[in-house]
Design an enzyme around this catalytic site. Structure first.
Site, PDB file in Angstrom:
ATOM      1  CE  LYS A 277      -9.979  -8.094   1.199  1.00  0.00           C
ATOM      2  NZ  LYS A 277      -8.831  -8.995   1.428  1.00  0.00           N
ATOM      3  CD  GLU A 360       5.190 -14.843   3.684  1.00  0.00           C
ATOM      4  OE1 GLU A 360       5.274 -14.570   4.898  1.00  0.00           O
ATOM      5  OE2 GLU A 360       4.332 -14.338   2.937  1.00  0.00           O
ATOM      6  NE  ARG A 388       8.120 -10.265   7.123  1.00  0.00           N
ATOM      7  CZ  ARG A 388       6.859  -9.892   7.351  1.00  0.00           C
ATOM      8  NH1 ARG A 388       5.895 -10.806   7.364  1.00  0.00           N
ATOM      9  NH2 ARG A 388       6.566  -8.619   7.540  1.00  0.00           N
TER      10      ARG A 388
HETATM   11  C1  LIG Z   1      -1.279  -6.197  -0.273  1.00  0.00           C
HETATM   12  C2  LIG Z   1      -0.621  -7.494  -0.025  1.00  0.00           C
HETATM   13  O1  LIG Z   1       0.488  -7.707  -0.495  1.00  0.00           O
HETATM   14  C3  LIG Z   1      -1.322  -8.507   0.762  1.00  0.00           C
HETATM   15  S1  LIG Z   1      -2.776  -8.145   1.508  1.00  0.00           S
HETATM   16  C4  LIG Z   1      -2.911  -9.726   2.117  1.00  0.00           C
HETATM   17  C5  LIG Z   1      -4.106 -10.137   2.909  1.00  0.00           C
HETATM   18  C6  LIG Z   1      -4.173  -9.393   4.197  1.00  0.00           C
HETATM   19  O2  LIG Z   1      -5.329  -9.846   4.893  1.00  0.00           O
HETATM   20  P1  LIG Z   1      -5.871  -8.957   6.089  1.00  0.00           P
HETATM   21  O3  LIG Z   1      -6.971  -9.700   6.696  1.00  0.00           O
HETATM   22  O4  LIG Z   1      -4.757  -8.539   6.950  1.00  0.00           O
HETATM   23  O5  LIG Z   1      -6.417  -7.637   5.381  1.00  0.00           O
HETATM   24  P2  LIG Z   1      -7.747  -7.423   4.511  1.00  0.00           P
HETATM   25  O6  LIG Z   1      -7.295  -7.354   3.062  1.00  0.00           O
HETATM   26  O7  LIG Z   1      -8.327  -6.120   4.971  1.00  0.00           O
HETATM   27  O8  LIG Z   1      -8.652  -8.569   4.776  1.00  0.00           O
HETATM   28  C7  LIG Z   1      -1.813 -10.486   1.752  1.00  0.00           C
HETATM   29  C8  LIG Z   1      -1.643 -11.926   2.088  1.00  0.00           C
HETATM   30  N1  LIG Z   1      -0.916  -9.791   1.000  1.00  0.00           N
HETATM   31  C9  LIG Z   1       0.319 -10.394   0.496  1.00  0.00           C
HETATM   32  C10 LIG Z   1       1.372 -10.570   1.579  1.00  0.00           C
HETATM   33  C11 LIG Z   1       1.942 -11.798   1.815  1.00  0.00           C
HETATM   34  N2  LIG Z   1       2.931 -11.959   2.723  1.00  0.00           N
HETATM   35  C12 LIG Z   1       3.381 -10.891   3.420  1.00  0.00           C
HETATM   36  C13 LIG Z   1       4.493 -11.095   4.404  1.00  0.00           C
HETATM   37  N3  LIG Z   1       2.863  -9.669   3.251  1.00  0.00           N
HETATM   38  C14 LIG Z   1       1.885  -9.496   2.339  1.00  0.00           C
HETATM   39  N4  LIG Z   1       1.405  -8.230   2.163  1.00  0.00           N
END
Ligand SMILES: CC(=O)c1sc(CCOP(=O)(O)OP(=O)(O)O)c(C)[n+]1Cc1cnc(C)nc1N
Ligand SMILES: [Mg+2]
Length: 614
Positions: A277, A360, A388
């Site tokens: 990342k 959630e 959710r």
């Molecule tokens: C943008 C946003 O709201 C993000 S990006 C992210 C991390 C995603 O991790 P992943 O490993 O999938 O991707 P990476 O960033 O490439 O490591 C979260 C928790 N959120 C908040 C979030 C919380 N809960 C839900 C249902 N959707 C989102 N988008």
């Protein structure tokens, strides 16, 4: 620039590997340049550059469907799918969305922002493809964080059973926004560092390459086969899904090679891709948490900027202190430690803190279990993400009237994240739930008072506060609050403005010194303060809220007045029945007519024109 020659993914097919490698760096520079200006999801998008180039090199979007889970890592996808000339408008009002969005481009297969939806979407598309007799690929890119979501795991279960041809790319950077959590995440880590894989890797590379590339190729394939064989305990096998990997997610040549092979396979395949990342930008590599979603920055001298003291921090400070006073307090976050202001709390009270991952539903029902055992759980959760866990609020918490506090952050319009992230439905979907109480503090002191009292009143309590800064409250101060009671902030002769949270500021601004206009801090939304409302019914009333009009606070006031047989003139100022796109919050409030100007307009319509206009 090579990027100048790329106006569609098909243009990637004509580039040499060397040109693709140059393009990857050009794309990184463009992502850094624009995110520095506009803010945005920098680290995630930097980490997915090679993966996205390889996918668009091998597959034929938009005929082949490439889905991005959450969609925040897809800036390179936007740049190579005909949007490079608009990329500077990213996340700006009227500009490109910060996520993939079906209405924005035929290359955006799904509209997203919430995690864990890509696999069910992909399953649906594969089912339709086969039913319609079409022939195209379905590829879903899902991060290791998003894979902690129940929707994703349940979809895997179904995908494996149906055996539909599709490719799932697990983009594993071991990060959600914070460090990723969960047993699967631990397993992925182990896969990457499994001793014997490393030894084979070393042996293969150092010895065989010099003897015979052909032999090296054989061993490499043997290693693959051995991995597959020895990974029978690999959970994806239990799900009926072919697992391949882990492979280096920044090795563009290797990715293209393996994707060319995997696209020919029948059935569902998961390619485990390991990425970093923030790749390619030192500060983001070093601190992918802060650089997950930075506000603007100087690309030449990138430094963390303080965004001021926020409601989230006020909440975090309050519960950190409260936990010292209340040993039963336990705080749960669904993967939003930083966003919910819980870094300090998680350090000081690790034994009463839990990050459940992006789920959630699990957060709320885990809180129910804690409450059933006599604990006092607080679920720290954004309004939009609480959507959710709606059934869990009802089924697992409210029916038994369990003492769970919902600290609802980002309540209201949230700005650049747009329609998928605005927190504008929670009053409507919560106030119909019996037993559940809803409050909205006007400042950090009232937040402290409400949190402490909420732990005492028992039953489920939702306390909502906006995405905004707030004046810090003194430590150790826990004011009393008359539970369920509104407060008159300014007397008025003709009309009262009923507001709470962020719109209270607009109401005070609109009322100014006008003796005809009073202001009420309507800080309890359920139950309403019916006693004061009966008295207020002697005046004209304007309700103001940063929430959908339907089912919101204004609706509740009208219902209560009707039940009490009172008929004052009432104007409800709230969001109209449509989605709001991304944009600056003040501009969105202006569009919605819930700012001071909107209130003045309503006052004029009620014959209470501002003094200087009479
Ligand atoms: C943008 C946003 O709201 C993000 S990006 C992210 C991390 C995603 O991790 P992943 O490993 O999938 O991707 P990476 O960033 O490439 O490591 C979260 C928790 N959120 C908040 C979030 C919380 N809960 C839900 C249902 N959707 C989102 N988008
Ligand atoms: Mg991740």
């Amino acid at each position: 620039m090579i990027l100048d020659k790329v106006n569609s993914p098909e243009d990637l097919k004509a580039l040499s590997l060397e040109e693709l490698l140059v393009l990857a760096e050009e794309i990184r520079s463009e992502i850094i340049r624009v995110t520095a200006q506009n803010g945005g999801h920098l680290a995630s998008s930097l980490g997915a550059v090679e993966l996205i180039l390889a996918l668009h090199r091998v597959f034929h979007s938009p005929k082949d469907k490439i889905l991005f889970d959450v969609g925040h890592q897809a800036y390179a996808h936007k740049l190579v799918t005909g949007r490079k000339d608009r990329f500077h408008t990213l996340r700006l009002e009227g500009g490109l969305s910060g996520f993939t969005k079906v209405s924005e481009s035929p290359h955006d297969a799904i509209t997203v922002g919430h995690a864990s939806t890509s696999l069910a979407n992909a399953l649906g598309m594969a089912l339709a493809r086969d039913l319609l007799g079409e022939d195209h690929h379905v590829v879903a890119v899902i991060g290791d964080g998003a894979l902690t979501g129940g929707m994703a795991l349940a979809a895997l279960n179904k995908i494996g059973e149906l055996g539909k041809r599709m490719l799932i790319i697990l983009n594993d950077n071991e990060m959600s926004i914070s460090e990723n959590v969960g047993a699967l995440n631990r397993y992925f880590k182990e896969l990457q560092i499994r001793k014997w894989v490393q030894d084979m890797e070393k042996l293969g590379k150092n010895v065989l390459e010099h003897i015979s590339p052909r032999l090296f190729g054989l061993v490499d394939r043997a290693k693959e086969a051995a991995k597959l064989l020895l990974h029978q305990e690999n959970p994806f096998y239990a799900w009926g899904i072919r697992y391949v990997g882990p492979v280096n997610g920044h090795d563009l040549k290797g990715l293209i090679h393996i994707l060319e092979h995997l696209k020919e396979l029948e059935g569902p395949t998961l390619l485990h891709v390991v990425t970093q990342k923030g790749k390619g930008y030192k500060v983001a590599e070093a601190d992918p948490i802060y650089w997950h979603g930075p506000p603007g920055f100087d690309p030449k001298k990138p430094e963390k900027v303080s965004k001021g003291y926020s409601w989230s921090q006020a909440f975090g400070d309050a519960v950190t202190e409260l936990a010292r006073l209340e040993p039963r307090l336990f705080v749960i976050t669904p993967a939003m430690r930083e966003g919910s202001g819980l870094v300090r709390y998680s350090t000081e009270h690790p034994e009463r803190y839990l990050d459940v991952g992006i789920c959630e539903d699990v957060a709320v029902t885990t809180a129910a279990g804690l409450a059933l055992k006599g604990m006092r759980p607080i679920v720290a959760i954004y309004s939009t993400f609480l959507q959710r866990a709606y059934d869990q609020v009802i089924h697992d918490v409210a029916i038994e009237n369990l003492p769970v506090v919902f600290a609802i952050d980002r309540a209201g319009l949230v700005g650049a994240d747009g329609a998928t992230h605005h927190g504008v439905f929670d009053i409507a979907f919560l106030r119909t739930v019996p037993n559940l109480q809803i409050a909205a503090p006007k400042d950090a002191l009232e937040l402290r008072a409400m949190l402490k009292k909420a732990l005492e009143v028992g039953g489920p309590v939702a306390i909502r506060y906006p995405r905004d800064n707030v004046e810090r409250a003194p430590e150790g101060v826990w004011p009393e609050i008359p539970w369920g009671k509104w407060e008159v902030l300014k007397e008025g002769r003709e009309v009262y403005l009923l507001a709470f949270g962020k719109t209270l500021r607009y109401a005070l601004e609109a009322a100014g010194e006008d003796p005809r206009v009073g202001v009420v801090n309507a800080r309890f939304l359920k139950p309403l303060d019916r006693e004061m409302l009966a008295w207020l019914a002697g005046y004209k009333l304007i309700t103001v809220e940063d929430h959908q009009g339907m089912g919101g606070f204004g609706s509740a006031v009208l219902e209560a007045l009707n039940e009490m047989g009172l008929k004052p003139e009432v104007r409800v100022l709230a969001l109209p029945d449509r989605f709001f796109e991304h944009g600056a919050i003040p501009s969105l409030h202006r569009q919605a007519g819930i700012d001071a100007e909107g209130i003045r307009r309503a006052l004029r319509e009620m014959g209470v024109a501002p003094v200087h206009e009479r």
